[in-house]
Design an enzyme around this catalytic site. Structure first.
Site, PDB file in Angstrom:
ATOM      1  N   GLY A 180     -14.718   1.887  -7.630  1.00  0.00           N
ATOM      2  CA  GLY A 180     -13.980   1.324  -8.768  1.00  0.00           C
ATOM      3  C   GLY A 180     -12.520   1.698  -8.714  1.00  0.00           C
ATOM      4  N   LEU A 230       8.019   9.393   8.746  1.00  0.00           N
ATOM      5  CA  LEU A 230       7.659   8.004   8.431  1.00  0.00           C
ATOM      6  C   LEU A 230       7.413   7.170   9.688  1.00  0.00           C
ATOM      7  N   LYS A 269       2.223   9.805  -9.122  1.00  0.00           N
ATOM      8  CA  LYS A 269       3.369  10.002  -8.222  1.00  0.00           C
ATOM      9  C   LYS A 269       4.643   9.415  -8.827  1.00  0.00           C
ATOM     10  N   GLU A 321      23.288  -6.587  -4.953  1.00  0.00           N
ATOM     11  CA  GLU A 321      24.272  -7.605  -4.537  1.00  0.00           C
ATOM     12  C   GLU A 321      24.843  -7.309  -3.148  1.00  0.00           C
ATOM     13  N   TYR A 330       4.439   8.916   4.036  1.00  0.00           N
ATOM     14  CA  TYR A 330       4.791   8.606   2.651  1.00  0.00           C
ATOM     15  C   TYR A 330       4.535   9.814   1.730  1.00  0.00           C
ATOM     16  N   HIS A 377      27.105  -8.727 -10.115  1.00  0.00           N
ATOM     17  CA  HIS A 377      27.997  -7.578 -10.039  1.00  0.00           C
ATOM     18  C   HIS A 377      28.005  -6.840 -11.371  1.00  0.00           C
ATOM     19  N   CYS A 388      -0.397   6.297  -6.823  1.00  0.00           N
ATOM     20  CA  CYS A 388       0.838   5.627  -7.252  1.00  0.00           C
ATOM     21  C   CYS A 388       1.318   6.058  -8.647  1.00  0.00           C
ATOM     22  N   ILE A 389       0.379   6.074  -9.600  1.00  0.00           N
ATOM     23  CA  ILE A 389       0.807   6.267 -10.996  1.00  0.00           C
ATOM     24  C   ILE A 389       1.297   7.700 -11.262  1.00  0.00           C
ATOM     25  N   LEU A 440      -2.156   0.056   0.588  1.00  0.00           N
ATOM     26  CA  LEU A 440      -1.308  -0.110  -0.589  1.00  0.00           C
ATOM     27  C   LEU A 440      -2.099  -0.800  -1.695  1.00  0.00           C
ATOM     28  N   CYS A 498      -5.078   5.119  -6.925  1.00  0.00           N
ATOM     29  CA  CYS A 498      -3.777   4.716  -7.469  1.00  0.00           C
ATOM     30  C   CYS A 498      -3.555   5.278  -8.870  1.00  0.00           C
ATOM     31  N   VAL A 499      -4.548   5.065  -9.717  1.00  0.00           N
ATOM     32  CA  VAL A 499      -4.413   5.454 -11.123  1.00  0.00           C
ATOM     33  C   VAL A 499      -4.467   6.973 -11.300  1.00  0.00           C
ATOM     34  N   GLU A 518       7.318  11.949  -0.274  1.00  0.00           N
ATOM     35  CA  GLU A 518       7.404  11.720  -1.722  1.00  0.00           C
ATOM     36  C   GLU A 518       7.148  13.017  -2.499  1.00  0.00           C
TER      37      GLU A 518
HETATM   38  P1  FAD Z   1      -9.315   3.529  -4.122  1.00  0.00           P
HETATM   39  O1  FAD Z   1      -8.321   3.212  -5.151  1.00  0.00           O
HETATM   40  O2  FAD Z   1      -9.182   4.839  -3.439  1.00  0.00           O
HETATM   41  O3  FAD Z   1     -10.739   3.452  -4.847  1.00  0.00           O
HETATM   42  C1  FAD Z   1     -11.942   3.821  -4.219  1.00  0.00           C
HETATM   43  C2  FAD Z   1     -12.902   4.338  -5.266  1.00  0.00           C
HETATM   44  O4  FAD Z   1     -14.211   4.396  -4.705  1.00  0.00           O
HETATM   45  C3  FAD Z   1     -12.578   5.759  -5.709  1.00  0.00           C
HETATM   46  O5  FAD Z   1     -12.635   5.868  -7.108  1.00  0.00           O
HETATM   47  C4  FAD Z   1     -13.682   6.588  -5.063  1.00  0.00           C
HETATM   48  O6  FAD Z   1     -13.944   7.765  -5.771  1.00  0.00           O
HETATM   49  C5  FAD Z   1     -14.828   5.601  -5.119  1.00  0.00           C
HETATM   50  N1  FAD Z   1     -15.912   5.903  -4.194  1.00  0.00           N
HETATM   51  C6  FAD Z   1     -15.846   6.386  -2.939  1.00  0.00           C
HETATM   52  N2  FAD Z   1     -17.079   6.491  -2.413  1.00  0.00           N
HETATM   53  C7  FAD Z   1     -17.948   6.051  -3.358  1.00  0.00           C
HETATM   54  C8  FAD Z   1     -19.354   5.922  -3.399  1.00  0.00           C
HETATM   55  N3  FAD Z   1     -20.113   6.218  -2.350  1.00  0.00           N
HETATM   56  N4  FAD Z   1     -19.936   5.460  -4.522  1.00  0.00           N
HETATM   57  C9  FAD Z   1     -19.187   5.121  -5.602  1.00  0.00           C
HETATM   58  N5  FAD Z   1     -17.844   5.228  -5.610  1.00  0.00           N
HETATM   59  C10 FAD Z   1     -17.230   5.685  -4.495  1.00  0.00           C
HETATM   60  N6  FAD Z   1       0.087   2.483  -2.986  1.00  0.00           N
HETATM   61  C11 FAD Z   1       1.087   1.717  -3.455  1.00  0.00           C
HETATM   62  O7  FAD Z   1       1.004   0.482  -3.372  1.00  0.00           O
HETATM   63  N7  FAD Z   1       2.197   2.252  -4.047  1.00  0.00           N
HETATM   64  C12 FAD Z   1       2.347   3.588  -4.190  1.00  0.00           C
HETATM   65  O8  FAD Z   1       3.353   4.034  -4.723  1.00  0.00           O
HETATM   66  C13 FAD Z   1       1.308   4.428  -3.718  1.00  0.00           C
HETATM   67  N8  FAD Z   1       1.408   5.760  -3.865  1.00  0.00           N
HETATM   68  C14 FAD Z   1       0.373   6.551  -3.435  1.00  0.00           C
HETATM   69  C15 FAD Z   1       0.508   7.919  -3.584  1.00  0.00           C
HETATM   70  C16 FAD Z   1      -0.491   8.748  -3.154  1.00  0.00           C
HETATM   71  C17 FAD Z   1      -0.347  10.244  -3.345  1.00  0.00           C
HETATM   72  C18 FAD Z   1      -1.660   8.199  -2.548  1.00  0.00           C
HETATM   73  C19 FAD Z   1      -2.779   9.099  -2.087  1.00  0.00           C
HETATM   74  C20 FAD Z   1      -1.795   6.830  -2.381  1.00  0.00           C
HETATM   75  C21 FAD Z   1      -0.764   5.995  -2.820  1.00  0.00           C
HETATM   76  N9  FAD Z   1      -0.838   4.621  -2.661  1.00  0.00           N
HETATM   77  C22 FAD Z   1       0.176   3.833  -3.102  1.00  0.00           C
HETATM   78  C23 FAD Z   1      -1.995   3.989  -2.007  1.00  0.00           C
HETATM   79  C24 FAD Z   1      -2.980   3.406  -3.053  1.00  0.00           C
HETATM   80  O9  FAD Z   1      -3.362   4.414  -3.955  1.00  0.00           O
HETATM   81  C25 FAD Z   1      -4.192   2.855  -2.342  1.00  0.00           C
HETATM   82  O10 FAD Z   1      -3.754   1.902  -1.395  1.00  0.00           O
HETATM   83  C26 FAD Z   1      -5.172   2.159  -3.289  1.00  0.00           C
HETATM   84  O11 FAD Z   1      -5.616   3.032  -4.282  1.00  0.00           O
HETATM   85  C27 FAD Z   1      -6.369   1.656  -2.483  1.00  0.00           C
HETATM   86  O12 FAD Z   1      -7.317   1.047  -3.323  1.00  0.00           O
HETATM   87  P2  FAD Z   1      -8.846   0.971  -2.879  1.00  0.00           P
HETATM   88  O13 FAD Z   1      -9.511   0.118  -3.900  1.00  0.00           O
HETATM   89  O14 FAD Z   1      -8.964   0.602  -1.468  1.00  0.00           O
HETATM   90  O15 FAD Z   1      -9.393   2.461  -2.982  1.00  0.00           O
HETATM   91  P1  NDP Z   2       0.589   8.976   6.896  1.00  0.00           P
HETATM   92  O1  NDP Z   2      -0.339   8.549   7.962  1.00  0.00           O
HETATM   93  O2  NDP Z   2       1.633   8.061   6.401  1.00  0.00           O
HETATM   94  O3  NDP Z   2       1.331  10.323   7.386  1.00  0.00           O
HETATM   95  C1  NDP Z   2       0.634  11.417   7.893  1.00  0.00           C
HETATM   96  C2  NDP Z   2       1.625  12.457   8.398  1.00  0.00           C
HETATM   97  O4  NDP Z   2       0.927  13.626   8.784  1.00  0.00           O
HETATM   98  C3  NDP Z   2       2.412  11.993   9.608  1.00  0.00           C
HETATM   99  O5  NDP Z   2       3.720  12.535   9.506  1.00  0.00           O
HETATM  100  C4  NDP Z   2       1.636  12.632  10.766  1.00  0.00           C
HETATM  101  O6  NDP Z   2       2.428  12.871  11.896  1.00  0.00           O
HETATM  102  C5  NDP Z   2       1.225  13.953  10.151  1.00  0.00           C
HETATM  103  N1  NDP Z   2       0.040  14.537  10.748  1.00  0.00           N
HETATM  104  C6  NDP Z   2      -1.128  13.942  10.999  1.00  0.00           C
HETATM  105  N2  NDP Z   2      -2.014  14.833  11.496  1.00  0.00           N
HETATM  106  C7  NDP Z   2      -1.372  16.021  11.565  1.00  0.00           C
HETATM  107  C8  NDP Z   2      -1.751  17.320  11.989  1.00  0.00           C
HETATM  108  N3  NDP Z   2      -2.967  17.560  12.441  1.00  0.00           N
HETATM  109  N4  NDP Z   2      -0.837  18.312  11.923  1.00  0.00           N
HETATM  110  C9  NDP Z   2       0.403  18.059  11.463  1.00  0.00           C
HETATM  111  N5  NDP Z   2       0.835  16.859  11.026  1.00  0.00           N
HETATM  112  C10 NDP Z   2      -0.057  15.845  11.083  1.00  0.00           C
HETATM  113  O7  NDP Z   2      -0.340   9.471   5.729  1.00  0.00           O
HETATM  114  P2  NDP Z   2      -0.071   9.835   4.225  1.00  0.00           P
HETATM  115  O8  NDP Z   2      -1.186  10.742   3.907  1.00  0.00           O
HETATM  116  O9  NDP Z   2       1.327  10.307   3.998  1.00  0.00           O
HETATM  117  O10 NDP Z   2      -0.223   8.438   3.464  1.00  0.00           O
HETATM  118  C11 NDP Z   2      -1.418   7.666   3.573  1.00  0.00           C
HETATM  119  C12 NDP Z   2      -1.181   6.256   3.124  1.00  0.00           C
HETATM  120  O11 NDP Z   2      -1.085   6.191   1.715  1.00  0.00           O
HETATM  121  C13 NDP Z   2       0.109   5.619   3.627  1.00  0.00           C
HETATM  122  O12 NDP Z   2      -0.093   5.013   4.882  1.00  0.00           O
HETATM  123  C14 NDP Z   2       0.456   4.624   2.565  1.00  0.00           C
HETATM  124  O13 NDP Z   2      -0.012   3.336   2.895  1.00  0.00           O
HETATM  125  C15 NDP Z   2      -0.255   5.131   1.321  1.00  0.00           C
HETATM  126  N6  NDP Z   2       0.792   5.596   0.403  1.00  0.00           N
HETATM  127  C16 NDP Z   2       1.688   4.694  -0.085  1.00  0.00           C
HETATM  128  C17 NDP Z   2       2.736   5.117  -0.861  1.00  0.00           C
HETATM  129  C18 NDP Z   2       3.729   4.132  -1.364  1.00  0.00           C
HETATM  130  O14 NDP Z   2       3.473   2.942  -1.332  1.00  0.00           O
HETATM  131  N7  NDP Z   2       4.881   4.566  -1.840  1.00  0.00           N
HETATM  132  C19 NDP Z   2       2.915   6.512  -1.192  1.00  0.00           C
HETATM  133  C20 NDP Z   2       1.925   7.382  -0.632  1.00  0.00           C
HETATM  134  C21 NDP Z   2       0.906   6.919   0.141  1.00  0.00           C
HETATM  135  P3  NDP Z   2       2.493  11.823  13.121  1.00  0.00           P
HETATM  136  O15 NDP Z   2       3.447  10.739  12.686  1.00  0.00           O
HETATM  137  O16 NDP Z   2       2.960  12.642  14.236  1.00  0.00           O
HETATM  138  O17 NDP Z   2       1.093  11.299  13.317  1.00  0.00           O
END
Ligand code: FAD
Ligand code: NDP
Length: 509
Positions: free
Chosen positions: A22, A234, A69, A487, A209, A482, A66-67, A352, A61-62, A213
């Protein structure tokens, strides 16, 4: 794609659609399916993090993405705004705010405010499922076979239901790298937004990311922050832009441990965490290559992996990548015809929220409303919410060069000075943008990149333009608003090829 539901299926199955997860993708898919009168159930269950953090319905996300964060990001920007307010004539007269450099953020109050907001979203999510006729089960789901799901409640009791179609939307959870102390002593993004005690001096491992962040907002909230990078920041993003983000953070006091990897974390008798690391290029037995330092908090941000094993994917025969446990699919359909997947759990797709939502909605519409529209994963815009944000859409300069050849692309670029930075004397040295386009007419734009304030807001509109096939000439013909930072895109004239200075002379020339 499975056929539209056949007569007689209703008796065979308890539900037309079972959604596992969910979060962003699962909820969107479930609600869309229910809007066509289908019988839909959503399972959502959160396995507590190793530190014991858990949360309600709504997914990453919630609750832990995202939220919270964005709220932390806002708190960080506000702290800076309070300090800058003085330069704009604000006289903050409360006794403890007379010296604005001493303004402090109360971590407990910030966490309480964020958690209250999240709880209200959890509640409205449940209400919206009810009003949309989606059944919600707070239970952990796993496959028994391709049409049968076993649900396990918090109390441990199990039940079975049968569904015609099943959508996997279980998202991802943080990876714990395999070094001593990682699991015992480190936290992840699953914990930071509900952390009871302020994190104090923090080292973040990983510079994607999440690492950048979290490092950005912790630094602006007043904590001592170090970020360990093993390769580049990144990875996958335009590296010139990524280096500006890092430079800006460094200039604001974030310490970067370049080309380093963690070795161990141990707990000291004083309660601090001793982190040991070494240079990537050094030999493991080279004592000189190791460094160590005490921190209060170690935050792992090394990527995320799916929970495929926990839902018995292998047993049901769904193909997935054994390395990161992500599911292979074609148009969100797995190799088992009635099993689909959306969101972060899909191999090779952007992680995302809007991507998960759109894919979930479109899938439900194809399954139950006879539509054909597929999810388009190209040119998805994104923003890294570091204090000075980085937003982009389309190709990085590196990818454009690789794909089309340097001689066939043009890169327009400029540094710029946001008007609001002048009075407080805020550093504008890293405010930069570039547009990458084909050299040949009609000069189709391939990528747009922006480092600066409100990058997310700036790039969203340009994302629609890139989707519509915008050319450089159209951008040039667009009259700017402007004084805005956006812009600047309409005033671009300097190409990298020309070698001319991309710095602007004054504000309004
Ligand atoms: P999720 O939202 O992860 O939902 C999956 C759900 O399934 C969870 O509630 C989980 O507990 C549940 N679940 C898992 N296994 C089971 C099971 N077996 N039975 C029942 N339930 C289960 N994206 C953006 O676009 N903008 C951002 O700024 C952004 N910031 C982020 C910051 C952080 C710190 C992180 C970690 C992610 C961020 N993301 C951001 C990424 C975004 O949160 C995810 O892309 C998005 O939540 C993915 O949605 P989803 O439905 O695939 O999975
Ligand atoms: P990322 O895959 O973006 O980054 C992981 C980082 O960890 C990389 O710098 C990687 O280095 C490093 N790393 C991996 N394994 C090791 C290790 N064993 N030891 C040391 N460093 C390591 O993952 P994130 O967890 O930051 O984000 C996951 C996803 O969540 C993103 O891809 C994004 O789509 C989503 N997200 C989106 C946001 C947004 O829209 N603003 C914000 C936050 C998350 P290397 O490059 O060398 O592999």
């Amino acid at each position: 794609m499975a056929p539209i539901q056949q007569a007689g299926d209703a008796e065979k199955y308890d539900y037309d659609l079972i959604v596992i997860g969910g979060g962003s993708g699962g909820l969107a898919c479930a609600k869309e399916a229910a809007s066509y009168g289908k019988r839909v159930i959503v399972f959502d269950y959160v396995e507590p993090s190793p530190r014991g953090s858990k949360w309600g319905i709504g997914g990453t996300c919630v609750n832990v993405g995202c939220i919270p964060k964005k709220l932390m990001h806002q708190a960080a920007l506000l702290g800076e705004a309070i300090r800058h307010a003085k330069a704009f004539g604000w006289e903050l007269v409360e006794p403890n705010t007379s010296d604005l450099d001493e303004v402090k953020c109360n971590w407990s109050k910030l966490i309480a405010a964020i958690q209250n907001h999240i709880k209200s979203v959890n509640w409205t999510t449940k209400v919206s499922l009810r009003t949309n006729n989606v059944k919600y089960e707070n239970a952990q789901a796993r496959f028994e076979n391709e049409h049968t799901i076993i649900g396990r409640t918090k109390e441990g009791s199990e039940f079975k239901i049968r569904g015609d179609n099943i959508v996997i939307a279980v998202g991802l959870r943080p990876i714990y790298p395999d070094f001593p102390g990682a699991l015992e002593f480190c936290i992840t993004s699953d914990d930071i937004f509900s952390l009871k005690e302020a994190p104090g001096k923090t080292v973040i491992i990983g510079a994607g990311y999440i690492g950048l962040e979290c490092g950005g907002f912790l630094n602006k909230l007043g904590f001592d922050v170090s970020i360990m990078i093993r390769s580049v920041p990144l990875r996958g993003f335009d590296q010139q832009m990524a280096s500006l983000v890092v430079k800006e953070m460094e200039e604001n006091g974030v310490k970067f441990l370049f080309k380093c990897i963690p070795h161990s974390v141990t707990k000291q008798s004083n309660g601090k965490l001793l982190v040991r690391w070494r240079y990537v290029t050094a030999e493991e037995n080279d004592i000189e290559a190791y460094k160590e330092e005490e921190f209060d908090t170690v935050l792992l941000a090394v990527g995320r992996q799916s929970l495929a094993d926990e839902i018995a994917l292998r047993e049901v025969g769904v193909h997935y990548n054994l390395r990161n446990k992500k599911i292979f699919s074609e148009n969100e359909q797995t190799n088992v015809p009635n099993i689909y997947a959306v969101g972060d759990v899909l191999e090779g797709k952007p992680e995302l929220t809007p991507v998960a939502i759109q894919a979930g909605k479109l899938l439900a519409s194809r399954l139950f409303n006879n539509t054909k529209k597929l999810m388009d994963y190209d040119n998805v815009a994104t923003t890294v919410f570091t204090p000075l944000e980085y937003g982009c859409v389309g190709l990085s300069e590196e990818t454009a060069v690789k794909r089309f050849g340097e001689e066939n692309i043009e890169v327009y670029h400029t540094y710029y000075k946001p008007t609001e930075f002048f009075i407080p004397g805020k550093n504008n040295g890293n405010c930069y943008l570039k547009v990458i386009c084909m050299r040949e007419l009609p000069r189709i734009i391939l990528g747009i990149h922006f480092v600066g304030p409100n990058a997310g807001e700036v790039i969203q509109g340009y994302a629609a333009a890139v989707k519509a096939g915008i050319t450089y000439d159209t951008l040039e013909n667009t009259v700017g608003i402007h004084p805005t930072v956006s812009e600047e895109f309409t005033r671009l004239s300097v190409t990298k090829r020309s070698g001319l200075d991309p710095h602007p002379p004054t504000c309004c020339s």
